[in-house]
Motif scaffolding. Structure first.
Motif, short mmCIF file in Angstrom:
data_model
loop_
_atom_site.label_atom_id
_atom_site.label_comp_id
_atom_site.label_asym_id
_atom_site.label_seq_id
_atom_site.Cartn_x
_atom_site.Cartn_y
_atom_site.Cartn_z
N THR A 99 0.77 -1.17 -0.13
CA THR A 99 -0.06 0.07 0.22
C THR A 99 0.90 1.28 -0.14
O THR A 99 2.17 1.10 0.27
N GLY A 100 0.27 2.22 -0.25
CA GLY A 100 1.05 3.55 -0.09
C GLY A 100 1.41 3.91 1.19
O GLY A 100 2.61 4.19 1.84
N SER A 101 0.78 4.01 2.19
CA SER A 101 0.50 4.33 3.54
C SER A 101 -0.37 3.58 4.31
O SER A 101 -1.64 4.08 4.10
N THR A 102 0.12 3.08 5.28
CA THR A 102 -1.01 2.42 6.47
C THR A 102 -1.61 3.55 7.04
O THR A 102 -2.89 3.32 7.34
N ASN A 103 -0.87 4.65 7.51
CA ASN A 103 -1.55 5.76 8.13
C ASN A 103 -2.72 6.46 7.49
O ASN A 103 -3.78 6.57 7.72
N SER A 104 -2.48 6.76 6.13
CA SER A 104 -3.37 7.21 5.12
C SER A 104 -4.66 6.45 5.08
O SER A 104 -5.63 6.85 4.93
N ASP A 105 -4.50 5.06 4.80
CA ASP A 105 -5.42 4.13 4.65
C ASP A 105 -6.38 4.01 5.95
O ASP A 105 -7.61 4.12 5.79
N LEU A 106 -5.71 4.13 7.11
CA LEU A 106 -6.56 4.14 8.42
C LEU A 106 -7.23 5.17 8.42
O LEU A 106 -8.33 5.30 9.05
N VAL A 107 -6.60 6.35 8.39
CA VAL A 107 -7.14 7.58 8.49
C VAL A 107 -8.55 7.76 7.59
O VAL A 107 -9.57 8.20 8.29
N ALA A 108 -8.21 7.20 6.44
CA ALA A 108 -9.54 7.38 5.69
C ALA A 108 -10.55 6.21 6.09
O ALA A 108 -11.62 6.72 5.91
N ARG A 109 -10.39 5.05 6.31
CA ARG A 109 -11.29 4.16 7.05
C ARG A 109 -12.10 4.94 8.24
O ARG A 109 -13.33 4.71 8.33
N ALA A 110 -11.24 5.54 9.26
CA ALA A 110 -11.84 6.06 10.16
C ALA A 110 -12.76 7.32 9.79
O ALA A 110 -13.95 7.26 10.48
N ALA A 111 -12.43 8.07 8.69
CA ALA A 111 -13.31 9.03 8.33
C ALA A 111 -14.76 8.54 7.46
O ALA A 111 -15.58 9.27 7.75
N GLU A 112 -14.38 7.40 7.18
CA GLU A 112 -15.73 6.84 6.53
C GLU A 112 -16.43 5.99 7.45
O GLU A 112 -17.64 5.56 7.06
N GLY A 113 -16.28 6.05 8.68
CA GLY A 113 -16.94 5.28 9.87
C GLY A 113 -16.82 3.66 9.63
O GLY A 113 -17.49 3.08 10.23
N LEU A 114 -15.57 3.28 9.09
CA LEU A 114 -15.40 1.82 8.86
C LEU A 114 -14.25 1.19 9.91
O LEU A 114 -14.35 0.10 9.75
N ALA A 115 -13.69 1.98 10.59
CA ALA A 115 -12.83 1.33 11.56
C ALA A 115 -13.28 1.67 13.07
O ALA A 115 -13.59 2.65 13.28
N VAL A 116 -12.99 0.72 13.77
CA VAL A 116 -13.32 0.85 15.24
C VAL A 116 -11.96 0.76 16.06
O VAL A 116 -10.90 0.57 15.56
N GLU A 117 -11.79 1.41 17.21
CA GLU A 117 -11.00 1.51 18.01
C GLU A 117 -10.10 0.10 18.32
O GLU A 117 -10.60 -1.01 18.17
N GLY A 118 -8.56 0.18 17.96
CA GLY A 118 -8.11 -1.15 18.18
C GLY A 118 -7.82 -1.88 16.93
O GLY A 118 -7.13 -2.90 16.70
N GLU A 119 -8.04 -1.04 15.59
CA GLU A 119 -7.73 -1.69 14.24
C GLU A 119 -6.46 -1.55 14.25
O GLU A 119 -5.76 -0.63 14.43
N VAL A 120 -5.62 -2.57 13.48
CA VAL A 120 -4.07 -2.60 13.28
C VAL A 120 -4.06 -3.00 11.82
O VAL A 120 -4.64 -3.79 11.13
N LEU A 121 -3.59 -1.92 11.13
CA LEU A 121 -3.08 -2.24 9.63
C LEU A 121 -1.76 -2.36 9.51
O LEU A 121 -0.88 -1.61 9.95
N ILE A 122 -1.47 -3.59 8.80
CA ILE A 122 -0.09 -3.67 8.66
C ILE A 122 0.16 -3.84 7.05
O ILE A 122 -0.26 -4.56 6.40
N ALA A 123 1.41 -3.55 6.64
CA ALA A 123 1.87 -3.49 5.03
C ALA A 123 3.10 -4.18 5.32
O ALA A 123 4.12 -4.05 5.77
N GLU A 124 3.17 -5.16 4.17
CA GLU A 124 4.62 -5.88 3.86
C GLU A 124 5.38 -5.05 3.25
O GLU A 124 6.80 -5.06 3.40
N GLU A 125 4.84 -4.04 2.69
CA GLU A 125 5.49 -3.06 1.64
C GLU A 125 4.73 -1.54 1.73
O GLU A 125 3.60 -1.86 1.34
#
Length: 287
Positions: A46-72
């Motif tokens: 992915t480009g950035s795990t931070n950007s992806d998770l911020v976007a998911r939170a903005a869309e109401g798709l992520a709850v507290e404690g979600e962890v997103l890991i990228a191999e690259e």
């Protein structure tokens, strides 16, 4: 099973010294009833795990404690929009979503420092390597007697009530792969263990432990023990440093403390103690 062409990027067979993370095992170990971690996802690229998770939170798709890991990560970011690049599966590149709604927002600035303490504690247990903290968000290891940056932390607000914290950590990066000569990795620092699965589990368990302690104390850095522990592991304290501040302002002084707001306090030659809340810190020499 016939493996795919090993020349393909992101192929699990391209570097047998760097096996892929086991997402199923990580979920089983970390997503527990009553625990902080609610979901653990591993993506190949992915480009950035931070950007992806911020976007998911903005869309109401992520709850507290979600962890997103990228191999690259192809567009990993540090503070001041610096790029973070590393070969696939050579490190730990992940972001977590926290929602400390029971803690005053004025204390949220401690979250990246808390994460630094948690990462250093987890690595000490699981990798057998000492990791020092450079204020405010760098993780340092010693390679050949030199301090080198092996990791960094980036905190970003997510929606109205959350914070996404990203961690980038070089694990098996080799000397020839370093982006700059001042970079390092756990392997180059002589870590006893560079298996990313147990390292990630140790870091996330340590982060959960420190986060709960901090929240139980209402975010107070003193009563939670966070302020004292951070100071004990901070390589910046006791050093003469140059603080490069917004607006092209520069301060040189001895770093003497981290105050209750998480700011670095510098004692200048003019006899003034000046707190620094944001900026780039350059270690000049020890005192």
């Amino acid at each position: 099973m016939t493996p795919r062409d090993a020349s393909e990027p992101n192929n699990r067979w391209t570097d047998l010294d760097r096996p892929p993370l086991n997402a199923t095992a990580l979920r089983k170990a970390l997503v527990l009833e009553g625990g902080l971690w609610s979901e653990v996802r591993v993506v190949q690229r992915t480009g950035s795990t931070n950007s992806d998770l911020v976007a998911r939170a903005a869309e109401g798709l992520a709850v507290e404690g979600e962890v997103l890991i990228a191999e690259e990560q192809t567009a990993g970011r540090g503070r001041l929009d610096r790029q973070w690049t590393a070969p696939p599966r050579s490190g730990l590149f992940f972001s977590v979503l926290l929602r400390p709604t029971d803690v005053p927002v004025s204390h949220w600035g401690w979250l990246p420092l808390l994460t630094g303490v948690a990462v250093a504690t987890g690595l000490s247990r699981a990798a057998g390597v000492d990791t020092a903290l450079k204020w405010p968000n760098d993780l340092l290891v010693t390679v050949g007697g030199e301090e080198r940056k092996a990791g960094g932390i980036l905190a970003e607000r997510a929606a109205d009530d959350g914070v996404v914290i990203g961690v980038g950590l070089n694990v098996t990066l080799r000397e020839k792969e370093l982006p700059v000569p001042t970079a390092g990795s756990l392997a180059l620092a002589g870590a006893a263990n560079t298996d990313r699965d147990p390292l990630l589990r140790a870091v996330l368990r340590s982060l959960e432990e420190w986060y709960r302690r901090w929240r139980t104390a209402g975010g107070d850095p003193a009563s939670s023990g966070l302020q004292e522990t951070y100071a004990a592991g901070c390589a910046t304290l006791g050093r003469v440093v140059r603080a490069e501040l917004p607006g092209d302002r520069t301060i040189i002084g001895e770093a003497v403390a981290v105050d209750g707001d998480g700011r670095l306090v510098l004692a200048t030659e003019e006899g003034v103690q000046e707190p620094v809340g944001a900026g780039d810190i350059v270690h000049l020499r020890g005192v």
